[in-house]
Scaffold this motif. Structure first.
Motif, PDB file in Angstrom:
ATOM      1  N   ALA A 246       0.840  -1.216   0.000  1.00  0.00           N
ATOM      2  CA  ALA A 246       0.000   0.000   0.000  1.00  0.00           C
ATOM      3  C   ALA A 246       0.868   1.256   0.000  1.00  0.00           C
ATOM      4  CB  ALA A 246      -0.932  -0.013   1.210  1.00  0.00           C
ATOM      5  N   GLY A 247       1.967   1.235   0.750  1.00  0.00           N
ATOM      6  CA  GLY A 247       2.858   2.394   0.818  1.00  0.00           C
ATOM      7  C   GLY A 247       3.499   2.677  -0.539  1.00  0.00           C
ATOM      8  N   ARG A 248       3.897   1.608  -1.213  1.00  0.00           N
ATOM      9  CA  ARG A 248       4.487   1.773  -2.549  1.00  0.00           C
ATOM     10  C   ARG A 248       3.447   2.342  -3.524  1.00  0.00           C
ATOM     11  NH1 ARG A 248       9.231  -1.100  -3.757  1.00  0.00           N
ATOM     12  NH2 ARG A 248      10.148  -2.146  -1.967  1.00  0.00           N
ATOM     13  N   ALA A 249       2.210   1.839  -3.434  1.00  0.00           N
ATOM     14  CA  ALA A 249       1.160   2.320  -4.339  1.00  0.00           C
ATOM     15  C   ALA A 249       0.836   3.794  -4.050  1.00  0.00           C
ATOM     16  CB  ALA A 249      -0.096   1.456  -4.190  1.00  0.00           C
ATOM     17  N   ARG A 250       0.854   4.143  -2.775  1.00  0.00           N
ATOM     18  CA  ARG A 250       0.564   5.545  -2.414  1.00  0.00           C
ATOM     19  C   ARG A 250       1.642   6.470  -2.977  1.00  0.00           C
ATOM     20  NH1 ARG A 250       2.468   9.255   0.023  1.00  0.00           N
ATOM     21  NH2 ARG A 250       4.194   7.933   0.724  1.00  0.00           N
ATOM     22  N   ALA A 251       2.910   6.035  -2.857  1.00  0.00           N
ATOM     23  CA  ALA A 251       4.003   6.856  -3.387  1.00  0.00           C
ATOM     24  C   ALA A 251       3.868   6.992  -4.910  1.00  0.00           C
ATOM     25  CB  ALA A 251       5.347   6.233  -3.016  1.00  0.00           C
ATOM     26  N   GLU A 253       1.146   6.896  -6.681  1.00  0.00           N
ATOM     27  CA  GLU A 253       0.027   7.798  -6.952  1.00  0.00           C
ATOM     28  C   GLU A 253       0.454   9.265  -6.776  1.00  0.00           C
ATOM     29  OE1 GLU A 253      -2.634   6.505  -8.295  1.00  0.00           O
ATOM     30  OE2 GLU A 253      -3.529   8.506  -8.490  1.00  0.00           O
ATOM     31  N   ALA A 254       1.276   9.493  -5.758  1.00  0.00           N
ATOM     32  CA  ALA A 254       1.770  10.863  -5.538  1.00  0.00           C
ATOM     33  C   ALA A 254       2.647  11.314  -6.708  1.00  0.00           C
ATOM     34  CB  ALA A 254       2.547  10.948  -4.223  1.00  0.00           C
ATOM     35  N   TRP A 272       0.443   2.829 -14.320  1.00  0.00           N
ATOM     36  CA  TRP A 272      -0.513   3.110 -13.231  1.00  0.00           C
ATOM     37  C   TRP A 272      -1.560   1.997 -13.114  1.00  0.00           C
ATOM     38  CZ3 TRP A 272       2.449   6.559 -11.375  1.00  0.00           C
ATOM     39  CH2 TRP A 272       3.073   7.497 -12.190  1.00  0.00           C
ATOM     40  N   THR A 349       7.809  10.465   1.708  1.00  0.00           N
ATOM     41  CA  THR A 349       6.845  11.530   1.994  1.00  0.00           C
ATOM     42  C   THR A 349       6.543  12.302   0.703  1.00  0.00           C
ATOM     43  OG1 THR A 349       8.578  13.139   2.419  1.00  0.00           O
ATOM     44  CG2 THR A 349       7.837  11.817   4.313  1.00  0.00           C
ATOM     45  N   ASP A 350       5.462  13.070   0.744  1.00  0.00           N
ATOM     46  CA  ASP A 350       5.140  13.918  -0.411  1.00  0.00           C
ATOM     47  C   ASP A 350       6.269  14.921  -0.664  1.00  0.00           C
ATOM     48  OD1 ASP A 350       2.883  12.489  -0.691  1.00  0.00           O
ATOM     49  OD2 ASP A 350       1.474  14.137  -0.295  1.00  0.00           O
TER      50      ASP A 350
END
Ligand SMILES: Cc1ncc(COP(=O)(O)O)c(C=O)c1O
Length: 371
Positions: A246-251, A253-254, A272, A349-350
């Protein structure tokens, strides 16, 4: 420096390691069995089908051994892949035949594989490159030989009939530190046929078979065991698998929103894809740019980056031992020359991602000048 990646290691791994060290049993103990069970549960396959081993490369060697691939056989694999996939084939005495990839997905297709199939083809190794799902269903449906899934980079990627690595009967994983989870070094085969999995358990350990009247060696095996120490790290990592994915996918997406405005960077729908995991974020640079200068410019601005991976047929050690697709390797060559891997970690982080994208924009905008 924003590093390309960094494994998610904390006290959980240290505690598991301490437990194994204190037990005194460093090989052939309960940690490897527990790691195999954890992997099986995550992949929704029976525990008996998972055979942990020393690396992703030995996992491929074991999968090829399960199919009794040997001298006189051809094995098809993508040209655009880490060269040890070809090494695994070479160790068996078979000939690696490299085929082209689709530069949008970085994966082989039924068309690119079919272009190199001959009567001698004994198996195809289909790689889910960087976590992008390869359509192994169309390969299995359209070809007459077995397909081995190389899910080294794709623990958690979803395919049409199950997780990557579980769809064709033989799947391989790597747990090198640049993969989804790590054991330091490590690998695993998922062998759905019980005859295969039993044989691979012997083969990973010198061919040793444990029977009621003792140990015998029915065939020559490999020194390919996973140690208890490596499995201990893997057990702690498996408990974090969902969070890591999930963390990799969130990064990713950012990155998606920010990269949209970076001209000269090309992504595709595969970049994507919702069913993929992100072993890395690999994009394509405009061919007009000098990639080495872009990588050097990023490093000067505190961002580590690298190429996607290699085109095997261009590498000196492999050129004379692989056979190449007669219809050409343009997609592979393009991907090898213009792909760029950007930093990606589950805990990015963003602000980190902003820094990468600002640096990328600067380096591209000043490409003509000294970066
Ligand atoms: C697709 C693929 N298969 C196999 C391997 C080999 O894995 P290992 O380094 O664990 O031997 C790699 C390593 O990068 C890989 O990318």
């Amino acid at each position: 420096m924003i590093r390309l990646t960094r494994p998610s290691i904390d006290d959980a791994e240290l505690a598991e390691l301490a437990r194994v060290l204190a037990s005194g049993q460093l090989v052939q103990g309960p940690a490897v069995a527990a790691f195999e069970s954890a992997l099986a549960e995550a992949l929704r396959v029976p525990p008996s089908t998972v055979v942990a081993c020393s690396t992703g490369t030995t996992a491929l060697q074991l999968a090829l051994a399960a199919l009794s691939v040997g001298p006189g056989d051809d094995v098809v694999l993508p040209d655009f892949v880490f060269p040890s996939v070809a090494s695994a084939v070479i160790y068996t005495g078979a000939t690696p035949v490299v085929c082209d990839v689709d530069p949008d997905s970085f994966n082989v297709t039924l068309e690119t594989v079919s272009a190199v199939m001959t009567k001698r083809t004994r198996a195809v190794i289909a790689v889910h490159q960087f976590g992008v799902p390869c359509d192994v269903q169309s390969l299995s449906g359209g070809l007459t030989c077995p397909v081995i899934e190389d899910a080294a980079c794709a623990l958690g990627t979803r395919g049409t009939t199950g997780y990557a690595g579980t769809q064709t009967g033989l799947g391989c994983f790597s747990f090198h530190p640049r993969k989804i989870i790590t054991t330091g070094e490590g690998g695993a085969v998922v062998a759905l046929d019980s005859g295969h999995s039993t044989r691979l358990r012997h083969l990973r350990q010198h061919g040793m078979r444990f029977g009621p009247s003792g140990v015998d060696f029915p065939e020559v095996g490999y020194a390919a065991r996973m140690s208890e120490l490596h499995a201990a790290v893997g057990l702690a990592q498996m408990r974090k698998l969902d969070a890591i994915v999930a963390g990799r996918a969130r990064a990713a997406e950012a990155y998606r929103a920010r990269l949209a405005s970076v001209t000269a960077i090309r992504t595709t729908p595969w970049t994507w894809h919702p069913d993929r995991v992100y072993q890395g974020l690999v994009v394509l640079l405009d061919p007009a740019l000098d990639r080495a200068r872009v990588i050097a410019g990023l490093r000067e601005r505190g961002v580590e980056s690298t190429i996607g991976t290699y085109a095997i047929h261009t590498q000196a050690g492999f050129r004379s031992v692989v056979r190449a697709s007669p219809s050409g390797l343009r997609g592979s060559r393009y991907a090898a020359d213009h792909s760029l891997t950007l930093p990606l970690r589950p805990d990015m982080t963003d602000d980190d991602i902003d820094q990468v994208c600002v640096a990328l924009r600067h380096v591209i905008d000043h490409h003509g000048a000294s970066v």
